[in-house]
Design a protein around this motif. Structure first.
Motif, PDB file in Angstrom:
ATOM      1  N   UNK A 159      39.138  54.787  50.364  1.00  0.00           N
ATOM      2  CA  UNK A 159      40.247  55.279  50.455  1.00  0.00           C
ATOM      3  C   UNK A 159      41.155  54.478  51.574  1.00  0.00           C
ATOM      4  N   UNK A 160      40.268  54.131  52.650  1.00  0.00           N
ATOM      5  CA  UNK A 160      40.898  53.354  53.627  1.00  0.00           C
ATOM      6  C   UNK A 160      41.492  52.083  53.401  1.00  0.00           C
ATOM      7  N   UNK A 161      40.603  51.356  52.471  1.00  0.00           N
ATOM      8  CA  UNK A 161      41.222  49.948  51.891  1.00  0.00           C
ATOM      9  C   UNK A 161      42.403  50.287  51.181  1.00  0.00           C
ATOM     10  N   UNK A 162      42.643  51.196  50.314  1.00  0.00           N
ATOM     11  CA  UNK A 162      43.690  51.496  49.442  1.00  0.00           C
ATOM     12  C   UNK A 162      44.923  51.876  50.582  1.00  0.00           C
ATOM     13  N   UNK A 163      44.746  52.514  51.522  1.00  0.00           N
ATOM     14  CA  UNK A 163      45.910  52.925  52.386  1.00  0.00           C
ATOM     15  C   UNK A 163      46.177  51.527  53.171  1.00  0.00           C
ATOM     16  N   UNK A 164      45.576  50.749  53.705  1.00  0.00           N
ATOM     17  CA  UNK A 164      45.790  49.301  54.135  1.00  0.00           C
ATOM     18  C   UNK A 164      46.327  48.624  53.340  1.00  0.00           C
ATOM     19  N   UNK A 165      45.960  48.505  51.842  1.00  0.00           N
ATOM     20  CA  UNK A 165      46.403  47.755  50.909  1.00  0.00           C
ATOM     21  C   UNK A 165      47.831  48.154  50.564  1.00  0.00           C
ATOM     22  N   UNK A 166      47.920  49.475  50.627  1.00  0.00           N
ATOM     23  CA  UNK A 166      49.474  50.002  50.644  1.00  0.00           C
ATOM     24  C   UNK A 166      50.398  49.494  51.492  1.00  0.00           C
ATOM     25  N   UNK A 167      49.756  49.303  52.746  1.00  0.00           N
ATOM     26  CA  UNK A 167      50.637  48.618  54.043  1.00  0.00           C
ATOM     27  C   UNK A 167      50.751  47.102  53.879  1.00  0.00           C
ATOM     28  N   UNK A 168      50.231  46.551  53.051  1.00  0.00           N
ATOM     29  CA  UNK A 168      50.203  44.895  52.598  1.00  0.00           C
ATOM     30  C   UNK A 168      49.180  44.404  53.747  1.00  0.00           C
ATOM     31  N   UNK A 169      48.244  45.066  54.194  1.00  0.00           N
ATOM     32  CA  UNK A 169      47.505  44.609  55.167  1.00  0.00           C
ATOM     33  C   UNK A 169      45.992  43.964  54.590  1.00  0.00           C
ATOM     34  N   UNK A 170      45.811  44.364  53.364  1.00  0.00           N
ATOM     35  CA  UNK A 170      44.899  43.947  52.708  1.00  0.00           C
ATOM     36  C   UNK A 170      45.205  43.748  51.069  1.00  0.00           C
ATOM     37  N   UNK A 171      44.273  42.827  50.558  1.00  0.00           N
ATOM     38  CA  UNK A 171      44.448  42.740  48.966  1.00  0.00           C
ATOM     39  C   UNK A 171      42.926  42.831  48.489  1.00  0.00           C
ATOM     40  N   UNK A 172      42.906  43.142  47.178  1.00  0.00           N
ATOM     41  CA  UNK A 172      41.819  43.323  46.685  1.00  0.00           C
ATOM     42  C   UNK A 172      41.714  42.370  45.292  1.00  0.00           C
ATOM     43  N   UNK A 173      40.952  41.869  44.901  1.00  0.00           N
ATOM     44  CA  UNK A 173      40.594  41.305  43.465  1.00  0.00           C
ATOM     45  C   UNK A 173      38.991  41.296  42.998  1.00  0.00           C
ATOM     46  N   UNK A 174      38.975  40.842  41.765  1.00  0.00           N
ATOM     47  CA  UNK A 174      37.544  41.023  41.310  1.00  0.00           C
ATOM     48  C   UNK A 174      36.799  39.686  41.439  1.00  0.00           C
ATOM     49  N   UNK A 175      35.591  39.967  41.585  1.00  0.00           N
ATOM     50  CA  UNK A 175      34.522  38.857  41.707  1.00  0.00           C
ATOM     51  C   UNK A 175      34.828  38.092  40.497  1.00  0.00           C
ATOM     52  N   UNK A 176      34.571  36.675  40.765  1.00  0.00           N
ATOM     53  CA  UNK A 176      34.471  35.643  39.624  1.00  0.00           C
ATOM     54  C   UNK A 176      33.236  35.764  38.820  1.00  0.00           C
ATOM     55  N   UNK A 177      32.262  35.955  39.201  1.00  0.00           N
ATOM     56  CA  UNK A 177      30.977  35.770  38.902  1.00  0.00           C
ATOM     57  C   UNK A 177      30.401  37.423  38.327  1.00  0.00           C
ATOM     58  N   UNK A 178      30.962  38.312  38.837  1.00  0.00           N
ATOM     59  CA  UNK A 178      30.484  39.542  38.344  1.00  0.00           C
ATOM     60  C   UNK A 178      31.629  40.430  38.338  1.00  0.00           C
ATOM     61  N   UNK A 179      32.419  40.827  37.265  1.00  0.00           N
ATOM     62  CA  UNK A 179      33.547  41.401  36.839  1.00  0.00           C
ATOM     63  C   UNK A 179      33.628  42.992  37.523  1.00  0.00           C
ATOM     64  N   UNK A 180      32.248  43.460  37.776  1.00  0.00           N
ATOM     65  CA  UNK A 180      32.140  44.537  38.257  1.00  0.00           C
ATOM     66  C   UNK A 180      32.416  44.897  39.651  1.00  0.00           C
ATOM     67  N   UNK A 181      32.329  43.679  40.501  1.00  0.00           N
ATOM     68  CA  UNK A 181      32.542  43.515  41.811  1.00  0.00           C
ATOM     69  C   UNK A 181      33.786  43.371  42.223  1.00  0.00           C
ATOM     70  N   UNK A 182      34.244  44.043  43.159  1.00  0.00           N
ATOM     71  CA  UNK A 182      35.694  44.041  43.952  1.00  0.00           C
ATOM     72  C   UNK A 182      35.597  43.516  45.150  1.00  0.00           C
ATOM     73  N   UNK A 183      36.258  42.521  45.625  1.00  0.00           N
ATOM     74  CA  UNK A 183      36.410  42.202  47.072  1.00  0.00           C
ATOM     75  C   UNK A 183      37.574  42.408  47.718  1.00  0.00           C
ATOM     76  N   UNK A 184      37.813  42.588  48.973  1.00  0.00           N
ATOM     77  CA  UNK A 184      39.004  42.610  49.643  1.00  0.00           C
ATOM     78  C   UNK A 184      39.008  41.723  50.584  1.00  0.00           C
ATOM     79  N   UNK A 185      40.359  41.157  50.838  1.00  0.00           N
ATOM     80  CA  UNK A 185      40.517  40.343  51.922  1.00  0.00           C
ATOM     81  C   UNK A 185      41.658  40.747  52.679  1.00  0.00           C
ATOM     82  N   UNK A 186      41.683  40.359  53.930  1.00  0.00           N
ATOM     83  CA  UNK A 186      42.855  40.498  54.982  1.00  0.00           C
ATOM     84  C   UNK A 186      44.024  39.604  54.644  1.00  0.00           C
TER      85      UNK A 186
END
Length: 152
Positions: free
Chosen positions: A79-106
Motif C-alpha cells: 500500500x505504501x509503495x502504491x501511494x508513492x508510485x501514484x505520486x510519481x516517486x516510485x516505479x514498479x516492474x517485473x523481474x527479468x528472470x522471475x516473472x512473479x517477482x516485482x521490483x520497485x525503483x525510486x
C-alpha cells in the motif's frame, strides 16, 4: 520468574524506556518531514531503503525484503509503495528472470525529494536525541544509539 521478579521489572522498564525513546524520535522526524516535504517517516524510510539498491546480483530487493527493511507487513508495504508510485516517486516492474517477482525503483522525482528531505530527517533525529539525552532514564540509550555502527 514471577510478575514481581526484579529482573522482569527491570526488563520491562528497559523496554518502556526504549519504546519511549523510539516514540520521541519517530514523532520528531514525522513532524519535520511532513512540514518540510510532505513525507511521512515511513515514506522517507521506504525511499531511503529503495534508493540504496543497485544493479547486479542481489542489488534489487523483493517486496518481502523491502517490508522487512521498513518494518511493515507485506500488505502495508505494498500500500505504501502504491501511494508513492501514484505520486510519481516510485516505479514498479517485473523481474527479468522471475516473472512473479516485482521490483520497485525510486524515480528521479523520488531521488530529488529524498535528497531534499535527508537533511531534515538527520536534523530532526539529532534534535530528538539531544532532547532525550537530558532525560536521565533515556540518556544511556541515547549513548548506545550514538555509538552504533549499523550494517543494515
Amino acid at each position: 520468574m514471577t510478575a514481581t521478579d526484579p529482573a522482569l521489572t527491570a526488563l520491562a522498564q528497559g523496554w518502556c524506556a526504549l519504546s519511549l525513546l523510539h516514540g520521541k524520535i519517530e514523532a520528531r522526524i514525522e513532524r519535520a518531514l511532513q512540514a518540510g516535504h510532505g513525507l511521512s517517516a515511513r515514506e522517507y524510510s521506504l525511499l531511503d531503503v529503495l534508493s540504496r539498491q543497485h544493479n547486479g546480483p542481489g542489488g534489487h530487493l523483493q517486496m518481502k525484503q523491502v517490508a522487512d527493511a521498513v518494518v511493515l507487513s507485506q500488505s502495508a508495504t505494498t500500500r505504501l509503495v502504491t501511494r508513492l508510485e501514484d505520486r510519481g516517486l516510485l516505479t514498479r516492474y517485473l523481474c527479468d528472470t522471475d516473472r512473479r517477482g516485482i521490483y520497485t525503483d525510486v524515480t528521479e522525482a523520488g531521488l530529488t525529494l529524498l535528497a531534499a528531505a535527508r537533511p531534515t530527517n538527520d536534523s530532526a533525529l539529532r534534535a530528538a536525541l539531544d532532547e532525550a539525552s537530558e532525560n536521565p532514564g533515556l540518556a544511556p540509550l541515547v549513548r548506545v544509539v550514538e555509538g552504533l555502527k549499523a550494517t543494515v
